[in-house]
Design a protein around this motif. Structure first.
Motif, PDB file in Angstrom:
ATOM      1  N   THR A 237       0.806  -1.228   0.000  1.00 58.88           N
ATOM      2  CA  THR A 237       0.000   0.000   0.000  1.00 58.88           C
ATOM      3  C   THR A 237       0.835   1.272   0.000  1.00 58.88           C
ATOM      4  OG1 THR A 237      -0.178  -0.068   2.411  1.00 58.88           O
ATOM      5  CG2 THR A 237      -1.969  -1.115   1.141  1.00 58.88           C
ATOM      6  N   CYS A 238       2.133   1.156  -0.189  1.00 59.61           N
ATOM      7  CA  CYS A 238       2.986   2.341  -0.292  1.00 59.61           C
ATOM      8  C   CYS A 238       3.832   2.208  -1.554  1.00 59.61           C
ATOM      9  CB  CYS A 238       3.888   2.482   0.933  1.00 59.61           C
ATOM     10  SG  CYS A 238       4.769   4.067   0.969  1.00 59.61           S
ATOM     11  N   VAL A 239       3.840   3.277  -2.365  1.00 60.38           N
ATOM     12  CA  VAL A 239       4.610   3.294  -3.613  1.00 60.38           C
ATOM     13  C   VAL A 239       5.265   4.660  -3.749  1.00 60.38           C
ATOM     14  CG1 VAL A 239       3.109   1.617  -4.771  1.00 60.38           C
ATOM     15  CG2 VAL A 239       2.646   4.069  -5.011  1.00 60.38           C
ATOM     16  N   SER A 240       6.235   4.763  -4.648  1.00 61.37           N
ATOM     17  CA  SER A 240       6.839   6.070  -4.892  1.00 61.37           C
ATOM     18  C   SER A 240       7.167   6.257  -6.360  1.00 61.37           C
ATOM     19  CB  SER A 240       8.090   6.288  -4.025  1.00 61.37           C
ATOM     20  OG  SER A 240       9.100   5.365  -4.343  1.00 61.37           O
ATOM     21  N   LEU A 241       7.150   7.512  -6.775  1.00 63.75           N
ATOM     22  CA  LEU A 241       7.644   7.938  -8.077  1.00 63.75           C
ATOM     23  C   LEU A 241       8.945   8.670  -7.824  1.00 63.75           C
ATOM     24  CD1 LEU A 241       4.480   9.323  -9.925  1.00 63.75           C
ATOM     25  CD2 LEU A 241       5.805   7.292 -10.522  1.00 63.75           C
ATOM     26  N   GLN A 242       9.980   8.300  -8.554  1.00 61.95           N
ATOM     27  CA  GLN A 242      11.266   8.977  -8.446  1.00 61.95           C
ATOM     28  C   GLN A 242      11.621   9.420  -9.855  1.00 61.95           C
ATOM     29  OE1 GLN A 242      14.129   6.918  -6.012  1.00 61.95           O
ATOM     30  NE2 GLN A 242      12.572   6.327  -4.537  1.00 61.95           N
ATOM     31  N   LEU A 243      11.796  10.714 -10.029  1.00 61.46           N
ATOM     32  CA  LEU A 243      11.891  11.321 -11.350  1.00 61.46           C
ATOM     33  C   LEU A 243      13.193  12.069 -11.531  1.00 61.46           C
ATOM     34  CD1 LEU A 243       8.305  12.845 -11.164  1.00 61.46           C
ATOM     35  CD2 LEU A 243       8.936  10.619 -12.104  1.00 61.46           C
ATOM     36  N   GLY A 244      13.687  12.105 -12.765  1.00 61.97           N
ATOM     37  CA  GLY A 244      14.877  12.887 -13.077  1.00 61.97           C
ATOM     38  C   GLY A 244      16.119  12.030 -13.214  1.00 61.97           C
TER      39      GLY A 244
ATOM     40  N   THR B 157       7.331  14.260   0.045  1.00 61.15           N
ATOM     41  CA  THR B 157       8.016  14.679  -1.186  1.00 61.15           C
ATOM     42  C   THR B 157       9.339  15.305  -0.782  1.00 61.15           C
ATOM     43  OG1 THR B 157       7.029  16.894  -1.194  1.00 61.15           O
ATOM     44  CG2 THR B 157       5.845  15.181  -2.412  1.00 61.15           C
ATOM     45  N   ASN B 158      10.280  15.348  -1.733  1.00 62.09           N
ATOM     46  CA  ASN B 158      11.512  16.076  -1.454  1.00 62.09           C
ATOM     47  C   ASN B 158      11.510  17.378  -2.243  1.00 62.09           C
ATOM     48  OD1 ASN B 158      12.253  15.380  -4.072  1.00 62.09           O
ATOM     49  ND2 ASN B 158      14.087  14.271  -3.498  1.00 62.09           N
ATOM     50  N   ALA B 159      12.571  18.133  -2.139  1.00 63.33           N
ATOM     51  CA  ALA B 159      12.628  19.462  -2.745  1.00 63.33           C
ATOM     52  C   ALA B 159      12.551  19.431  -4.268  1.00 63.33           C
ATOM     53  CB  ALA B 159      13.907  20.174  -2.312  1.00 63.33           C
ATOM     54  N   GLY B 160      12.847  18.291  -4.903  1.00 58.85           N
ATOM     55  CA  GLY B 160      12.798  18.199  -6.355  1.00 58.85           C
ATOM     56  C   GLY B 160      11.391  18.106  -6.934  1.00 58.85           C
ATOM     57  N   ILE B 161      10.414  17.839  -6.092  1.00 54.50           N
ATOM     58  CA  ILE B 161       9.023  17.721  -6.547  1.00 54.50           C
ATOM     59  C   ILE B 161       8.361  19.098  -6.522  1.00 54.50           C
ATOM     60  CG2 ILE B 161       6.745  16.767  -5.971  1.00 54.50           C
ATOM     61  CD1 ILE B 161       8.553  14.654  -7.146  1.00 54.50           C
ATOM     62  N   VAL B 162       7.807  19.492  -7.661  1.00 52.47           N
ATOM     63  CA  VAL B 162       7.068  20.753  -7.758  1.00 52.47           C
ATOM     64  C   VAL B 162       5.674  20.557  -7.170  1.00 52.47           C
ATOM     65  CG1 VAL B 162       6.107  22.447  -9.365  1.00 52.47           C
ATOM     66  CG2 VAL B 162       8.374  21.464  -9.800  1.00 52.47           C
ATOM     67  N   SER B 163       5.030  19.434  -7.511  1.00 54.96           N
ATOM     68  CA  SER B 163       3.720  19.097  -6.950  1.00 54.96           C
ATOM     69  C   SER B 163       3.512  17.596  -7.068  1.00 54.96           C
ATOM     70  CB  SER B 163       2.598  19.846  -7.682  1.00 54.96           C
ATOM     71  OG  SER B 163       2.532  19.432  -9.033  1.00 54.96           O
ATOM     72  N   ALA B 164       2.662  17.062  -6.206  1.00 53.55           N
ATOM     73  CA  ALA B 164       2.314  15.641  -6.231  1.00 53.55           C
ATOM     74  C   ALA B 164       0.862  15.504  -5.810  1.00 53.55           C
ATOM     75  CB  ALA B 164       3.211  14.840  -5.290  1.00 53.55           C
TER      76      ALA B 164
ATOM     77  N   ALA C 131     -12.391   4.564  -9.157  1.00 61.21           N
ATOM     78  CA  ALA C 131     -13.317   3.449  -8.960  1.00 61.21           C
ATOM     79  C   ALA C 131     -12.572   2.127  -8.781  1.00 61.21           C
ATOM     80  CB  ALA C 131     -14.273   3.351 -10.150  1.00 61.21           C
ATOM     81  N   ASN C 132     -13.218   1.198  -8.119  1.00 62.66           N
ATOM     82  CA  ASN C 132     -12.749  -0.188  -7.979  1.00 62.66           C
ATOM     83  C   ASN C 132     -11.383  -0.325  -7.313  1.00 62.66           C
ATOM     84  OD1 ASN C 132     -15.105  -1.116  -9.318  1.00 62.66           O
ATOM     85  ND2 ASN C 132     -14.164  -0.568 -11.269  1.00 62.66           N
ATOM     86  N   GLY C 133     -11.074   0.551  -6.362  1.00 58.91           N
ATOM     87  CA  GLY C 133      -9.839   0.434  -5.591  1.00 58.91           C
ATOM     88  C   GLY C 133      -8.596   0.988  -6.255  1.00 58.91           C
ATOM     89  N   TRP C 134      -8.735   1.652  -7.400  1.00 60.85           N
ATOM     90  CA  TRP C 134      -7.597   2.246  -8.112  1.00 60.85           C
ATOM     91  C   TRP C 134      -7.312   3.645  -7.591  1.00 60.85           C
ATOM     92  CZ3 TRP C 134      -4.359  -0.025 -11.524  1.00 60.85           C
ATOM     93  CH2 TRP C 134      -4.748  -1.258 -12.045  1.00 60.85           C
ATOM     94  N   TYR C 135      -6.057   4.061  -7.738  1.00 59.70           N
ATOM     95  CA  TYR C 135      -5.610   5.424  -7.431  1.00 59.70           C
ATOM     96  C   TYR C 135      -4.818   5.921  -8.633  1.00 59.70           C
ATOM     97  CZ  TYR C 135      -6.567   4.149  -2.586  1.00 59.70           C
ATOM     98  OH  TYR C 135      -7.169   3.735  -1.424  1.00 59.70           O
ATOM     99  N   ARG C 136      -4.951   7.205  -8.946  1.00 61.58           N
ATOM    100  CA  ARG C 136      -4.057   7.798  -9.947  1.00 61.58           C
ATOM    101  C   ARG C 136      -3.077   8.669  -9.178  1.00 61.58           C
ATOM    102  NH1 ARG C 136      -4.759  11.599 -15.330  1.00 61.58           N
ATOM    103  NH2 ARG C 136      -2.792  10.878 -16.262  1.00 61.58           N
ATOM    104  N   ILE C 137      -1.802   8.342  -9.308  1.00 60.30           N
ATOM    105  CA  ILE C 137      -0.765   9.128  -8.658  1.00 60.30           C
ATOM    106  C   ILE C 137      -0.055   9.962  -9.717  1.00 60.30           C
ATOM    107  CG2 ILE C 137      -0.472   7.495  -6.761  1.00 60.30           C
ATOM    108  CD1 ILE C 137       2.111   6.500  -8.146  1.00 60.30           C
ATOM    109  N   SER C 138       0.384  11.140  -9.328  1.00 56.66           N
ATOM    110  CA  SER C 138       1.149  11.968 -10.263  1.00 56.66           C
ATOM    111  C   SER C 138       2.136  12.826  -9.495  1.00 56.66           C
ATOM    112  CB  SER C 138       0.238  12.848 -11.123  1.00 56.66           C
ATOM    113  OG  SER C 138      -0.368  13.856 -10.351  1.00 56.66           O
TER     114      SER C 138
END
Length: 176
Positions: free
Chosen positions: A59-66, A87-94, A100-107
């Motif tokens: 139930t925990c995930v992360s996006l790491q970008l750059g 978030t860390n300082a490199g993230i502008v927004s998250a 529906a049906n237990g899905w999440y959209r992360i960005s």
């Protein structure tokens, strides 16, 4: 996409559109990171990465970008209505949106880089990146998208069929 300490099965679950096109990502029992990542994609300006995620034991995930030298990191909790854990300082927004049906959209939005990669990590219960995996736990994913700009636009499969859910979907007019 390159997978590390994750096994992937295509068309393993119903996607947010109720079609059988979501991928199952299951950890290996390895002690280390459990992730997948894109090839290097030279970018500039703000870049937004997004994907749909559904818990399958984790139930925990992360996006790491750059670039590895200057990673922008956003961690997400996939319970109840969902939350951005940190978030860390490199993230502008998250953001995270319960679907529906237990899905999440992360960005997450960060600045571009000549050596830009989108990395998706499955994390343990403490949201740690590196841990001893459990081969019966993981997540479902669908609709990975990387686009120029600071907003995640609606996901539209570039195949038109909803298959190959882990595709790089370049937004129309994108400079990616």
């Amino acid at each position: 996409w390159t997978f590390e300490n994750l096994s992937s099965a295509s068309n393993a679950a119903m996607d947010p559109n109720s079609l059988m096109t979501a991928e199952s990502l299951t950890e290996t029992a390895a002690n280390g990171i459990h992730r997948f990542y894109s090839p290097i994609i030279p970018t500039s300006g703000p870049v937004t990465a997004s994907l749909f995620v559904k818990p399958n034991g984790r139930t925990c995930v992360s996006l790491q970008l750059g670039d590895f030298g200057s990673l922008a990191i956003a961690r997400f909790n996939l319970t109840a209505s969902g939350s951005v854990v940190s978030t860390n300082a490199g993230i502008v927004s998250a953001s995270i949106t319960a679907e529906a049906n237990g899905w999440y959209r992360i960005s997450a939005t960060s600045t571009g880089h000549p050596n830009y990669r989108m990395r998706f990590y499955v994390n343990n219960g403490s949201c740690a990146d590196s841990y001893v995996g459990n081969a019966s736990l993981g997540v479902y994913v669908w609709g990975a998208k990387l686009e120029s700009g600071s907003t995640a636009s609606p996901y539209v499969s570039s195949t038109g069929l909803g298959v190959n859910s882990l595709e790089l979907n370049k937004a129309p007019g994108s400079t990616l």
